[in-house]
Every structure is written in C-alpha cells, then in structure tokens.
Design a protein around this motif. Sequence first.
Motif, PDB file in Angstrom:
ATOM      1  N   ASP A  29       1.804 -59.807  32.358  1.00  0.00           N
ATOM      2  CA  ASP A  29       2.633 -60.427  33.402  1.00  0.00           C
ATOM      3  C   ASP A  29       3.806 -59.501  33.695  1.00  0.00           C
ATOM      4  O   ASP A  29       4.978 -59.850  33.475  1.00  0.00           O
ATOM      5  CB  ASP A  29       3.125 -61.796  32.925  1.00  0.00           C
ATOM      6  CG  ASP A  29       1.991 -62.739  32.589  1.00  0.00           C
ATOM      7  OD1 ASP A  29       0.999 -62.745  33.341  1.00  0.00           O
ATOM      8  OD2 ASP A  29       2.101 -63.471  31.584  1.00  0.00           O
ATOM      9  N   LEU A  30       3.484 -58.313  34.197  1.00  0.00           N
ATOM     10  CA  LEU A  30       4.471 -57.234  34.256  1.00  0.00           C
ATOM     11  C   LEU A  30       5.755 -57.622  34.983  1.00  0.00           C
ATOM     12  O   LEU A  30       6.852 -57.533  34.431  1.00  0.00           O
ATOM     13  CB  LEU A  30       3.857 -55.994  34.925  1.00  0.00           C
ATOM     14  CG  LEU A  30       2.787 -55.260  34.125  1.00  0.00           C
ATOM     15  CD1 LEU A  30       2.189 -54.138  34.967  1.00  0.00           C
ATOM     16  CD2 LEU A  30       3.387 -54.678  32.853  1.00  0.00           C
ATOM     17  N   ALA A  31       5.636 -58.026  36.246  1.00  0.00           N
ATOM     18  CA  ALA A  31       6.845 -58.296  37.033  1.00  0.00           C
ATOM     19  C   ALA A  31       7.624 -59.494  36.495  1.00  0.00           C
ATOM     20  O   ALA A  31       8.853 -59.404  36.319  1.00  0.00           O
ATOM     21  CB  ALA A  31       6.479 -58.483  38.505  1.00  0.00           C
ATOM     22  N   ALA A  34       9.291 -58.556  33.272  1.00  0.00           N
ATOM     23  CA  ALA A  34      10.371 -57.586  33.495  1.00  0.00           C
ATOM     24  C   ALA A  34      11.648 -58.302  33.952  1.00  0.00           C
ATOM     25  O   ALA A  34      12.751 -57.951  33.524  1.00  0.00           O
ATOM     26  CB  ALA A  34       9.937 -56.553  34.522  1.00  0.00           C
ATOM     27  N   HIS A  35      11.501 -59.306  34.814  1.00  0.00           N
ATOM     28  CA  HIS A  35      12.674 -60.071  35.240  1.00  0.00           C
ATOM     29  C   HIS A  35      13.310 -60.801  34.050  1.00  0.00           C
ATOM     30  O   HIS A  35      14.540 -60.881  33.957  1.00  0.00           O
ATOM     31  CB  HIS A  35      12.272 -61.073  36.314  1.00  0.00           C
ATOM     32  CG  HIS A  35      12.185 -60.483  37.689  1.00  0.00           C
ATOM     33  ND1 HIS A  35      13.262 -60.397  38.530  1.00  0.00           N
ATOM     34  CD2 HIS A  35      11.150 -59.921  38.355  1.00  0.00           C
ATOM     35  CE1 HIS A  35      12.905 -59.824  39.667  1.00  0.00           C
ATOM     36  NE2 HIS A  35      11.611 -59.523  39.588  1.00  0.00           N
ATOM     37  N   LYS A  72       8.952 -47.984  22.853  1.00  0.00           N
ATOM     38  CA  LYS A  72       7.898 -48.999  22.831  1.00  0.00           C
ATOM     39  C   LYS A  72       8.408 -50.399  23.135  1.00  0.00           C
ATOM     40  O   LYS A  72       7.640 -51.280  23.515  1.00  0.00           O
ATOM     41  CB  LYS A  72       7.189 -48.999  21.449  1.00  0.00           C
ATOM     42  CG  LYS A  72       5.900 -49.829  21.365  1.00  0.00           C
ATOM     43  CD  LYS A  72       4.792 -49.241  22.201  1.00  0.00           C
ATOM     44  CE  LYS A  72       3.430 -49.790  21.844  1.00  0.00           C
ATOM     45  NZ  LYS A  72       3.297 -51.243  21.904  1.00  0.00           N
ATOM     46  N   GLU A  73       9.719 -50.652  22.998  1.00  0.00           N
ATOM     47  CA  GLU A  73      10.219 -52.013  23.188  1.00  0.00           C
ATOM     48  C   GLU A  73      10.144 -52.452  24.638  1.00  0.00           C
ATOM     49  O   GLU A  73       9.826 -53.606  24.935  1.00  0.00           O
ATOM     50  CB  GLU A  73      11.658 -52.109  22.676  1.00  0.00           C
ATOM     51  CG  GLU A  73      11.755 -52.025  21.165  1.00  0.00           C
ATOM     52  CD  GLU A  73      13.179 -52.091  20.665  1.00  0.00           C
ATOM     53  OE1 GLU A  73      13.363 -52.393  19.463  1.00  0.00           O
ATOM     54  OE2 GLU A  73      14.122 -51.861  21.468  1.00  0.00           O
ATOM     55  N   GLY A  74      10.421 -51.546  25.563  1.00  0.00           N
ATOM     56  CA  GLY A  74      10.315 -51.904  26.972  1.00  0.00           C
ATOM     57  C   GLY A  74       8.894 -52.299  27.339  1.00  0.00           C
ATOM     58  O   GLY A  74       8.664 -53.265  28.076  1.00  0.00           O
ATOM     59  N   LEU A  75       7.929 -51.582  26.808  1.00  0.00           N
ATOM     60  CA  LEU A  75       6.527 -51.918  27.053  1.00  0.00           C
ATOM     61  C   LEU A  75       6.178 -53.250  26.407  1.00  0.00           C
ATOM     62  O   LEU A  75       5.484 -54.088  26.997  1.00  0.00           O
ATOM     63  CB  LEU A  75       5.633 -50.813  26.488  1.00  0.00           C
ATOM     64  CG  LEU A  75       4.145 -50.890  26.815  1.00  0.00           C
ATOM     65  CD1 LEU A  75       3.905 -50.722  28.299  1.00  0.00           C
ATOM     66  CD2 LEU A  75       3.390 -49.813  26.044  1.00  0.00           C
TER      67      LEU A  75
END
Length: 395
Positions: A29-31, A34-35, A72-75
């Motif tokens: 659920d990328l977007a 990310a929010h 790796k945390e952002g991913l």
Amino acid sequence: LVAQAMLDLINHDIVPVVPEYGSLGASGDLAPLAHAALALLGEGDVHLDGALRPAVEALAEAGITPIELAEKEGLAVTNGTDGILGMLCLAVDDTRRLLGQADMVAAMTVEGLLATDAPFAADLQALRPQPGQAVCAANLRAMLAGSPIVASHAAPSDDPRVQDAYSIRCTPSVHGAARDTLDHVRRVVDHELASAIDNPMVLPDGRVASCGNFHGAPLGFAADFLSIAVAELGSIAERRTDRMLDRARSHGLPPFLADEVGVDSGLMIGHYTAAAMVSENRRLAAPASVDSLPTSGMQEDHVSMAWLAARKLRRVVDNVRRILAVEYVCAARAIELRAPLEPAAATGVALATLREHIGGVGPDRFLAPELAAAEQLLLDGRPDDAVRAAGVELA
C-alpha cells in the motif's frame, strides 16, 4: 525507534491523514502507507482533537521528536499490505460482534412473527454438521428459552401453519455460513500478521533477495469473501423485517406496525432504509480482487486491488449494522404488540435495553434519531452486555 514513534502517535491520538485512494494492493500500500509514515518525520498533515494540523506542530505539542529513517526503514514502512491488513482486522472484529447481534435480533423477530423455534433444535442441526450453523442455532435456542410467546402456539392445534418462511427457518444456515466465512478470514489474517511482506528481504544469512510477499491477493480474496457473507446477513435481516411490516404475512400485526392504521405509516420508511442498504451491499459484494490493471511500465503487471476490497468491506459492515438496527426496532415493536404475551427472558432484556433510549408504540414521529440510537447501541454492544448479564452468553 520506528515502532516507538508509531506508538507515540497512537498514545497521543495523532492520526495521519491518509488519502482514500492510492493503493492497488501490490507493491504494498505504497502511497497510503507513505502518507502515514510522513507524520513520523514531522511532515504532512494529521488529525488532532478533531482538527487538521501540520504534523510538525502536532508532534511538537505532544513533545514527540520526529525521527529520521535509517537504511531499510523507509521501505519497511511503505512496502507491504499493512493498510489492507489493518482494515481487515477491524472488519473481522466488527463482524464477530455483528454475528451475535444478528442472532439476538433474529430471535426477537421469531417472537414478533409468532414463529417457532422447532427448526433450531440441536438434533435437527446435528444432521448438517456445519460449525457455524450449530453455533447460530444454539444462540437462537438460548435467546428463546422459556419464551411464553413461542409456547403460546407450540402445539399443532394452536397454529395452522406447517412451517415458517425461509428467512426465519433458515437463519442458522445463513448466519452460520457467515460465521464459517469469518473463521476462514480470521485464519488468513493471523497468517498475515505473522508475515514479512516487504521487498527485498534481508535474510539472516546476509542475503538480500527479491520476492513477491507484498502482493495482496490473500487479503483481497478474504475481504471479498467476507463482504459476500456479511452482505447476506443484511439481506436475510431485511426479509425478516419486511414480514413484520406486511399484515398479510405478519400473523396479526398491524400494517407497518403503525399505531393508527390508515393514518400512520409506522416503521415503513425504516424498511425503505434497510432495503436501500441491502441493494448497495449487493453492489459492494461484487469482488474487487478479480480486477487488475498493469502499472509501473508493465513491471507490476498483475495487482490484487485488495485495498479496494477492504475498503468496501468496511462499508458493507457498517450498512449491515444499520440494517440490523432497523430489524431491532421493528422486532421490539412487534413483540410489544403481542401483549399480553411476554417474550423470553433474554429477548425481553434486549427489548428493555432498546426502550431505555427509544420509545415504544405510538403515533408517527421523527424516526431517523431512533434508528441512529439503535445503531449506536449495537455499535457499543449494549444489548450484548445486557443479555450476557441476564445469563445468556452468545457465541
């Protein structure tokens, strides 16, 4: 550090603003995620105390320091099925409660329609050993135990009818099938909660390996299946409600349960509301997970649409709670119109709980607040608690 930052937001009731659209249920659920993650960094917007606020201001007021994501945390916080899974977990818990409430309200309708509890007998149910069906039938027997209304026409000489309509007699089959569906979905959820779902994976031996664990198909299928099952809970509830309002099929009740027949419309418009939501649920029960649109230059050429499946499931669940609220209001009035016959102890307690917030039979009045109050009672689990306090534990 990342997990603690998430807990800090939860503990301070800081809710990141996440758009309704943006996930195809593959590549995670990328977007949306990310929010959600933006708030951890002090960026984007959040809801706090009912107001929309910049995240940096809200975090500062709460004494929370924005974090910096490491390798790796952002991913990890964006690539996975966490948004879908979160919605599905909520739906599973809500559906669990709805199933017991559907049995409770159906039992009240049995009394309101002067129906029989004979088809719910344990020996009859054992001939079809579907687990959920047995649980529902047991709940109905418990709710109706000792009912003077049911006893009033238990002898064949007291009732010329051979059998009740399917919407009454087959309640354990339909409610039970929904229970079995929920059990399947719960197993899928449990497996996903124990899963590593981002990409690539960093393995204990040091390998960095690409995989497809982020694909939402297992959750999409489960959400669609549960949407179908929950929608059917609402469908059969609406059919039971309709019978109570139709003088040709209600066995002696006034048309639409009206106080002054021919002048008042009674609970007719409440049924309109239930029917409208049943119709919407039929559309929402159409599976989202059979759809796929290729994206990302055809690299992501098959996606699950599980985010959409989970979103519409949440709407189906809310609709069914409202449909059950309409049946609850109608069944309570139908039981009261059978006076001097009395309901069972358990159904009587459920009725009394409703009457603490909603008036009984009388001239037409503003109905919407009463239906909303009944919905809130179900949402809060107040009738469940009252029935439990009376000694009936619904599974």
